[in-house]
Enzyme design. Sequence first.
Site, PDB file in Angstrom:
ATOM      1  N   PHE A  54       0.891  -0.894  -0.174  1.00  0.00           N
ATOM      2  CA  PHE A  54      -0.241   0.072   0.218  1.00  0.00           C
ATOM      3  C   PHE A  54       0.618   1.066  -0.484  1.00  0.00           C
ATOM      4  CE2 PHE A  54      -3.049   3.032   1.780  1.00  0.00           C
ATOM      5  CZ  PHE A  54      -4.450   2.698   1.524  1.00  0.00           C
ATOM      6  N   THR A 111       2.922   7.474   1.385  1.00  0.00           N
ATOM      7  CA  THR A 111       3.548   7.924   1.580  1.00  0.00           C
ATOM      8  C   THR A 111       5.389   8.025   0.173  1.00  0.00           C
ATOM      9  OG1 THR A 111       4.151   6.796   3.915  1.00  0.00           O
ATOM     10  CG2 THR A 111       5.863   8.755   4.243  1.00  0.00           C
ATOM     11  N   GLU A 119       1.250   4.027   9.897  1.00  0.00           N
ATOM     12  CA  GLU A 119       0.012   3.951   9.285  1.00  0.00           C
ATOM     13  C   GLU A 119      -0.436   5.835  10.353  1.00  0.00           C
ATOM     14  OE1 GLU A 119      -2.132  -0.082   9.420  1.00  0.00           O
ATOM     15  OE2 GLU A 119       0.246  -0.496   8.545  1.00  0.00           O
TER      16      GLU A 119
HETATM   17  C1  LIG Z   1       7.584   0.517   9.816  1.00  0.00           C
HETATM   18  C2  LIG Z   1       7.532   1.533   8.754  1.00  0.00           C
HETATM   19  C3  LIG Z   1       6.629   1.306   8.031  1.00  0.00           C
HETATM   20  C4  LIG Z   1       6.151   1.930   6.659  1.00  0.00           C
HETATM   21  N1  LIG Z   1       4.836   1.606   5.616  1.00  0.00           N
HETATM   22  C5  LIG Z   1       5.045   2.085   4.717  1.00  0.00           C
HETATM   23  C6  LIG Z   1       3.527   1.941   4.126  1.00  0.00           C
HETATM   24  O1  LIG Z   1       3.493   0.224   3.496  1.00  0.00           O
HETATM   25  N2  LIG Z   1       2.912   2.557   2.929  1.00  0.00           N
HETATM   26  C7  LIG Z   1       3.441   4.030   2.878  1.00  0.00           C
HETATM   27  O2  LIG Z   1       3.016   4.244   2.422  1.00  0.00           O
HETATM   28  N3  LIG Z   1       3.874   4.137   3.966  1.00  0.00           N
HETATM   29  C8  LIG Z   1       4.491   3.099   5.669  1.00  0.00           C
HETATM   30  N4  LIG Z   1       5.371   4.511   5.885  1.00  0.00           N
HETATM   31  C9  LIG Z   1       5.683   5.481   5.849  1.00  0.00           C
HETATM   32  C10 LIG Z   1       4.997   5.858   7.410  1.00  0.00           C
HETATM   33  O3  LIG Z   1       3.650   5.812   7.045  1.00  0.00           O
HETATM   34  C11 LIG Z   1       4.669   7.695   6.975  1.00  0.00           C
HETATM   35  O4  LIG Z   1       6.314   7.692   7.707  1.00  0.00           O
HETATM   36  C12 LIG Z   1       3.820   8.598   8.668  1.00  0.00           C
HETATM   37  O5  LIG Z   1       2.722   8.398   8.127  1.00  0.00           O
HETATM   38  C13 LIG Z   1       4.327   9.568   9.141  1.00  0.00           C
HETATM   39  O6  LIG Z   1       4.893  10.056   7.882  1.00  0.00           O
HETATM   40  P1  LIG Z   1       5.622  10.961   7.502  1.00  0.00           P
HETATM   41  O7  LIG Z   1       7.349  10.314   7.882  1.00  0.00           O
HETATM   42  O8  LIG Z   1       6.511  11.820   6.455  1.00  0.00           O
HETATM   43  O9  LIG Z   1       6.089  12.321   8.544  1.00  0.00           O
HETATM   44  P2  LIG Z   1       5.038  13.781   8.401  1.00  0.00           P
HETATM   45  O10 LIG Z   1       3.850  13.855   7.303  1.00  0.00           O
HETATM   46  O11 LIG Z   1       6.019  15.122   7.443  1.00  0.00           O
HETATM   47  O12 LIG Z   1       5.094  14.330   9.982  1.00  0.00           O
HETATM   48  C14 LIG Z   1       5.849  14.532  10.509  1.00  0.00           C
HETATM   49  C15 LIG Z   1       5.671  15.696  12.028  1.00  0.00           C
HETATM   50  O13 LIG Z   1       4.529  16.045  11.799  1.00  0.00           O
HETATM   51  C16 LIG Z   1       3.512  16.395  12.908  1.00  0.00           C
HETATM   52  N5  LIG Z   1       2.533  16.263  11.704  1.00  0.00           N
HETATM   53  C17 LIG Z   1       2.240  16.285   9.974  1.00  0.00           C
HETATM   54  N6  LIG Z   1       1.169  16.446   9.755  1.00  0.00           N
HETATM   55  C18 LIG Z   1       0.638  17.078  10.809  1.00  0.00           C
HETATM   56  C19 LIG Z   1      -0.804  18.408  10.601  1.00  0.00           C
HETATM   57  N7  LIG Z   1      -1.237  18.420   9.520  1.00  0.00           N
HETATM   58  N8  LIG Z   1      -0.595  18.718  12.079  1.00  0.00           N
HETATM   59  C20 LIG Z   1       0.068  19.118  13.120  1.00  0.00           C
HETATM   60  N9  LIG Z   1       0.899  17.608  12.675  1.00  0.00           N
HETATM   61  C21 LIG Z   1       1.679  17.882  12.164  1.00  0.00           C
HETATM   62  C22 LIG Z   1       3.698  14.804  12.312  1.00  0.00           C
HETATM   63  O14 LIG Z   1       2.421  14.765  13.197  1.00  0.00           O
HETATM   64  C23 LIG Z   1       4.922  14.296  12.787  1.00  0.00           C
HETATM   65  O15 LIG Z   1       5.252  13.855  14.781  1.00  0.00           O
HETATM   66  C24 LIG Z   1       5.561   3.279   6.850  1.00  0.00           C
HETATM   67  C25 LIG Z   1       7.260   3.579   7.963  1.00  0.00           C
HETATM   68  C26 LIG Z   1       7.500   2.596   8.822  1.00  0.00           C
HETATM   69  C27 LIG Z   1       8.310   2.944  10.043  1.00  0.00           C
END
Ligand SMILES: Cc1cc2nc3c(=O)[nH]c(=O)nc-3n(C[C@H](O)[C@H](O)[C@H](O)COP(=O)(O)OP(=O)(O)OC[C@H]3O[C@@H](n4cnc5c(N)ncnc54)[C@H](O)[C@@H]3O)c2cc1C
Length: 379
Positions: A122, A125, A362
């Site tokens: 899925f 990101t 997630e």
């Molecule tokens: C083990 C693992 C498995 C994963 N598997 C998948 C997968 O299969 N498919 C996939 O698509 N992704 C996957 N991911 C990615 C994961 O879902 C994303 O990294 C996660 O959703 C966070 O996104 P980001 O790291 O870009 O953080 P960001 O979205 O950049 O957020 C960074 C910080 O800013 C805060 N923030 C962001 N937006 C807002 C807002 N509007 N208001 C207030 N605070 C905010 C957040 O709370 C967070 O603290 C995986 C990650 C891991 C670690």
Amino acid sequence: MEFTLSKEQLLIQKMASDFCEKSLAPLAEQIDRDNQIPAEIIAGLGELDLFGLPFKEEYGGAEAGYDCYVLAMEQLGKVSSGPAITISVNCLGLGAIDKFGTPEQKAKYMPKACRGEHLASFAFTEPGTGSDPKQITTRAVKEGDHYVINGTKRFISNADYLGPMVVFATDDESGKPTAFIVEKFCAGYSISEPWHKIGYRGGNLLDVYFKDVKVPAENVLGKVGGGFPVLTYGIAFGKVGISSVALGGILAAFEAAAKYAKEKTHRGEPIAKFQAIQLRIADLAMKYEACRWLTYRLGCLANDAKDPMLFAKEAALTKTFVCDNYVEAARIAVDVHGSYGLMNDYLVTRLYRDAILGPQVEGVADMQKMIVAGVVLNS
Ligand SMILES: Cc1cc2nc3c(=O)[nH]c(=O)nc-3n(C[C@H](O)[C@H](O)[C@H](O)COP(=O)(O)OP(=O)(O)OC[C@H]3O[C@@H](n4cnc5c(N)ncnc54)[C@H](O)[C@@H]3O)c2cc1C
């Protein structure tokens, strides 16, 4: 209200726990060290139908429901998070296909992934965003009877296995995110080396590069421009899996701390005699029970989720509560072990490394609270 497990639920729980004890536990440290799940484990999980527990038999599933899925995933999560998270992501991808797919899409993509011969992914990101659909930069351009997809997805689980990947890209017709089913390793699909992440090792994360990937128009999942409901529904159901994996980790932390407290002695008596240790064990027991019933409840709700927004709220609050409590539980279990808890020879270090991932995956914890508050305050 019923708080006892049915015969079928007990059977599936035992089947998973037997497999964990006999086949998975002896390899759990190896999986963590090598960041690789041995093929025989994938095959064994497939033989037990654990890749497709909640899905209809018609599409290769075991039709056992999300309630049984939760019970099996708890057992796996307790022993080795890598295989557990691999199944969880498979079910996340399949859940979206099951809900939004046409009968042809389901017949084509679900059976092999329900058997573990293929694994679903899925992919939302991207390097620029993980929480905001409006910021995705992957693009899909319609050319005749197909779309051409270009872009990069980041941290994608199961991207190194064959199978369907639900990919979110902004299409040029609607200008909004659309979900597509892409067959992994088709022309133009390539992946990075696995990320060296702190926990959930064996459940690999890779970046995925789409270079002029041609996807037939019939592989649009749901409606053109309708990616958002696929995303919210898929991730809500994905949280059933991730909550169960974390629940299993809390149980492992609880059991490891209680065992150590009874075994480690001071002046000839177990450290369990200290009230400070007793309080920590009680905290772990409370955390486990609270998280257990919340997660089991989510499994039951997932079987009959009529209102997607209400279910998304329940999934968000369960996932956040259970994953946050896993972090605290792992920390407490480390404390009970004293300095031994900081040594890789002890299970609790692995649990601590696993636990820290839950609040980020997630949907980050703060975004989950915003989902919960949004539903509560607008109803
Ligand atoms: C083990 C693992 C498995 C994963 N598997 C998948 C997968 O299969 N498919 C996939 O698509 N992704 C996957 N991911 C990615 C994961 O879902 C994303 O990294 C996660 O959703 C966070 O996104 P980001 O790291 O870009 O953080 P960001 O979205 O950049 O957020 C960074 C910080 O800013 C805060 N923030 C962001 N937006 C807002 C807002 N509007 N208001 C207030 N605070 C905010 C957040 O709370 C967070 O603290 C995986 C990650 C891991 C670690």
